[in-house]
Design an enzyme around this catalytic site. Structure first.
Site, PDB file in Angstrom:
ATOM      1  N   ARG A  49      59.478  -5.779 -11.395  1.00 45.19           N
ATOM      2  CA  ARG A  49      60.587  -6.275 -10.566  1.00 45.19           C
ATOM      3  C   ARG A  49      60.268  -7.656 -10.000  1.00 45.19           C
ATOM      4  NH1 ARG A  49      60.353  -1.096  -6.739  1.00 45.19           N
ATOM      5  NH2 ARG A  49      59.690  -0.211  -8.729  1.00 45.19           N
ATOM      6  N   LYS A  80      46.412   1.780 -12.593  1.00 47.41           N
ATOM      7  CA  LYS A  80      46.967   3.015 -13.155  1.00 47.41           C
ATOM      8  C   LYS A  80      45.826   3.957 -13.546  1.00 47.41           C
ATOM      9  CE  LYS A  80      51.154   1.154 -15.339  1.00 47.41           C
ATOM     10  NZ  LYS A  80      52.180   1.923 -14.607  1.00 47.41           N
TER      11      LYS A  80
HETATM   12  N1  BES Z   1      55.698  -0.380 -16.412  1.00 45.21           N
HETATM   13  C1  BES Z   1      55.772   0.556 -15.370  1.00 45.21           C
HETATM   14  C2  BES Z   1      56.882   1.592 -15.573  1.00 45.21           C
HETATM   15  C3  BES Z   1      56.735   2.533 -16.727  1.00 45.21           C
HETATM   16  C4  BES Z   1      56.186   3.780 -16.562  1.00 45.21           C
HETATM   17  C5  BES Z   1      57.229   2.193 -17.975  1.00 45.21           C
HETATM   18  C6  BES Z   1      56.100   4.636 -17.630  1.00 45.21           C
HETATM   19  C7  BES Z   1      57.135   3.061 -19.049  1.00 45.21           C
HETATM   20  C8  BES Z   1      56.570   4.289 -18.870  1.00 45.21           C
HETATM   21  C9  BES Z   1      56.029  -0.144 -14.040  1.00 45.21           C
HETATM   22  O1  BES Z   1      55.518  -1.398 -13.909  1.00 45.21           O
HETATM   23  C10 BES Z   1      55.428   0.717 -12.980  1.00 45.21           C
HETATM   24  O2  BES Z   1      54.264   0.912 -13.012  1.00 45.21           O
HETATM   25  N2  BES Z   1      56.256   1.217 -12.072  1.00 45.21           N
HETATM   26  C11 BES Z   1      55.805   2.075 -11.038  1.00 45.21           C
HETATM   27  C12 BES Z   1      56.569   1.712  -9.793  1.00 45.21           C
HETATM   28  C13 BES Z   1      56.032   2.352  -8.543  1.00 45.21           C
HETATM   29  C14 BES Z   1      54.679   1.779  -8.206  1.00 45.21           C
HETATM   30  C15 BES Z   1      57.003   2.097  -7.437  1.00 45.21           C
HETATM   31  C16 BES Z   1      56.116   3.521 -11.437  1.00 45.21           C
HETATM   32  O3  BES Z   1      57.136   3.755 -12.076  1.00 45.21           O
HETATM   33  O4  BES Z   1      55.309   4.391 -11.141  1.00 45.21           O
HETATM   34 ZN    ZN Z   2      53.504  -1.410 -13.234  1.00 46.18          ZN
END
Ligand code: BES
Ligand code: ZN
Ligand code: ZN
Length: 485
Positions: A333, A259
């Protein structure tokens, strides 16, 4: 915080401070004794607006009407002001609403407990709040006469639910260095012991035996090894069986699909789903609900390192399905896939709900205040949305469709862990999870994406900065509503 109910009129109740709710701008009500002073202070009594008259020891707060959700946030605003002064005790009258019910009393107690929450573990200088005793007078704004026994029960229920929510907030607010999978399991164990719940912990050896290779892969690069936590509330002759599953990413760095820094900060909150499940288990056990409830938490840390799982890997989920990894940040997931499979293997339930901070797309789609509800049964989704409304949470439906399902197709495996479109990301994540729900649980399952409300960056309603405990009130309400009298 100590609560007391009294049949004495508000004026005959001793206390350092009186809180008065000005409802719908009605300054003519007999509870409002300082109309002129309030006008001088330009107090308009808009929702959650406060005005403290120090010389009078009276604190006024506005509420649009007598709806429970407004009463809850109004008293939350009021208690924050009261706590900033040297008051030791506070009194407030009853605001039972248009219909004489205990719902508003419950909302009031929740607002007071939730609004007064602060997380100060890492502060050398703690705020010196002296406020401890709260007396609620049965004298009612609309003149209702109330049943003190019923009110006492409602007070008890509200305190249990609000304290369970604060318990969840504490877990989520704890830093990833102080709360990693092993610690999360310890927290669950300790709570289970106190509340007479059964608690089983699966460590890596058992996770391998259970073929939860996908969950293990997500946690592989971390020095903190995964745990799956199983909490059980099993009353005698339960009326039905509910399974809860929570995403417990004690930290989500994104893994090799790292990230950017501005998105990484606050990812200690990626354990909010699992923490909510622990809080709900605490509440249902203290409420002695005649429903069998199982809570499963997949506690994992998603890190980088030479041993990290990679985009291009193909993983085997517990149910035998193969998953092509294209983004290691879509890890929740994967953890849920195995935890859902394990939960269904262990328990055949009437309802199965999962809670997860699963997608940024949910936040984009429905905002910071609202959870997204997905699943195959409108009745189940509606049940969740109704319970959320009654509990003072926001939740809305996102419907599945077969076209989005196709976007998860993989050329080399059964399914891909991300979709091939930029749009509808909350739904495609929900559709991914559906692949891991057995046929006989398909219509009993719902997925609740709490990515929006779980972590509060700018205080709103009854939520101060930090974890909100989203899901705890909603689900405790839902499970309570399943009880047949
Ligand atoms: N934990 C994150 C989702 C999230 C984002 C929670 C902001 C709370 C606030 C999750 O694991 C994630 O990173 N999801 C990605 C999925 C994508 C790579 C398909 C996302 O939402 O960007
Ligand atoms: Zn994530
Ligand atoms: Zn995540």
């Amino acid at each position: 915080m100590n609560f007391e109910l009294t049949i004495n009129a508000i004026q005959d109740t001793a206390s350092d401070l009186e809180v008065i709710i000005v409802v719908d701008g009605n300054f003519e009500h007999r509870f409002v004794q300082d109309k002129e002073l309030l006008e001088k202070a330009k107090f308009k009594a808009t929702q959650d607006e406060t005005c403290l008259l120090l010389e009078k020891d009276r604190l006024y707060v506005g509420s649009e009407d007598l709806a429970s959700n407004n009463i809850r946030t109004a008293v939350a605003a009021a208690i924050r002001v009261a706590q900033s002064k040297a008051y030791k005790s506070l009194k407030i009258a009853s605001y039972a609403g248009e219909v004489n019910r205990t719902e508003n009393l419950q909302a009031m107690v929740e607002g007071l407990v939730l609004g007064s929450y602060s997380f100060e573990r890492y502060k050398n200088t703690k705020s010196e709040t002296t406020l401890e005793d709260i007396t609620i007078s049965m004298e009612d704004y609309s003149g209702w006469t109330q049943d003190i026994q019923k009110c006492a029960e409602a007070l008890n229920v509200a305190q249990i639910i609000a304290e369970a929510t604060n318990f969840t907030r504490d877990i989520v607010n704890t830093t990833p260095d102080d709360c990693y999978p092993e610690i999360m399991a310890d927290i669950a164990k300790k709570m289970a012991k106190k509340n007479n719940l059964v608690c089983k912990i699966l460590k890596p050896k058992e996770l391998r035996e259970q073929k939860m290779e996908t969950l293990l892969a997500v946690g592989r690069a971390s020095r903190h090894k995964p745990r799956v936590i199983h909490l059980i509330h099993k009353p005698e002759n339960p009326q039905c069986v509910v399974t809860l599953v929570g995403k417990g990413l004690t930290y989500d760095s994104g893994g090799l699909s790292l990230k950017p820094s501005e998105f990484m900060a606050t990812m200690k909150s990626d354990k909010s789903g699992g923490s909510a499940v622990i809080g709900i288990m605490k509440a249902v056990s203290e409420l002695n609900l005649p429903i069998e409830v199982h809570g499963f938490i997949g506690a994992v840390e998603n890190m980088i390192g030479g041993d990290a799982y990679k985009p291009d890997d193909v993983l085997y989920a517990k149910n035998g399905k193969t998953i092509e990894i294209r983004n290691t940040d879509a890890e929740g997931r994967l953890v849920l896939a195995d935890t859902l499979c394990y939960a269904q293997q262990e328990v055949k339930s009437d309802y199965i709900f999962d809670f997860a901070t699963l997608t940024g797309a949910s936040v984009v789609g429905v905002g910071h205040y609202t959870s997204s509800v997905m699943g195959n049964s409108d009745a189940v989704k509606d049940l969740i949305i109704r319970s959320a409304k009654e509990a003072g949470e926001f939740a809305t439906k996102l419907d599945f469709n077969r076209y989005l399902k196709k976007s998860l197709k993989s050329e080399i495996a059964d399914i891909c862990n991300i979709s091939n479109t930029r749009y509808g990301g909350a739904i495609t994540a929900g559709l991914f999870l559906e692949e891991f729900i057995d046929e006989d649980h398909k219509a009993k399952w719902a997925h609740i994406d709490i990515a929006g409300p779980a972590f509060v960056e700018h205080s709103w309603g009854e939520n101060p900065h930090g974890a909100s405990g989203a899901g705890v009130r909603l689900m405790t309400k839902l499970i309570s509503s399943l009880v047949k009298n």
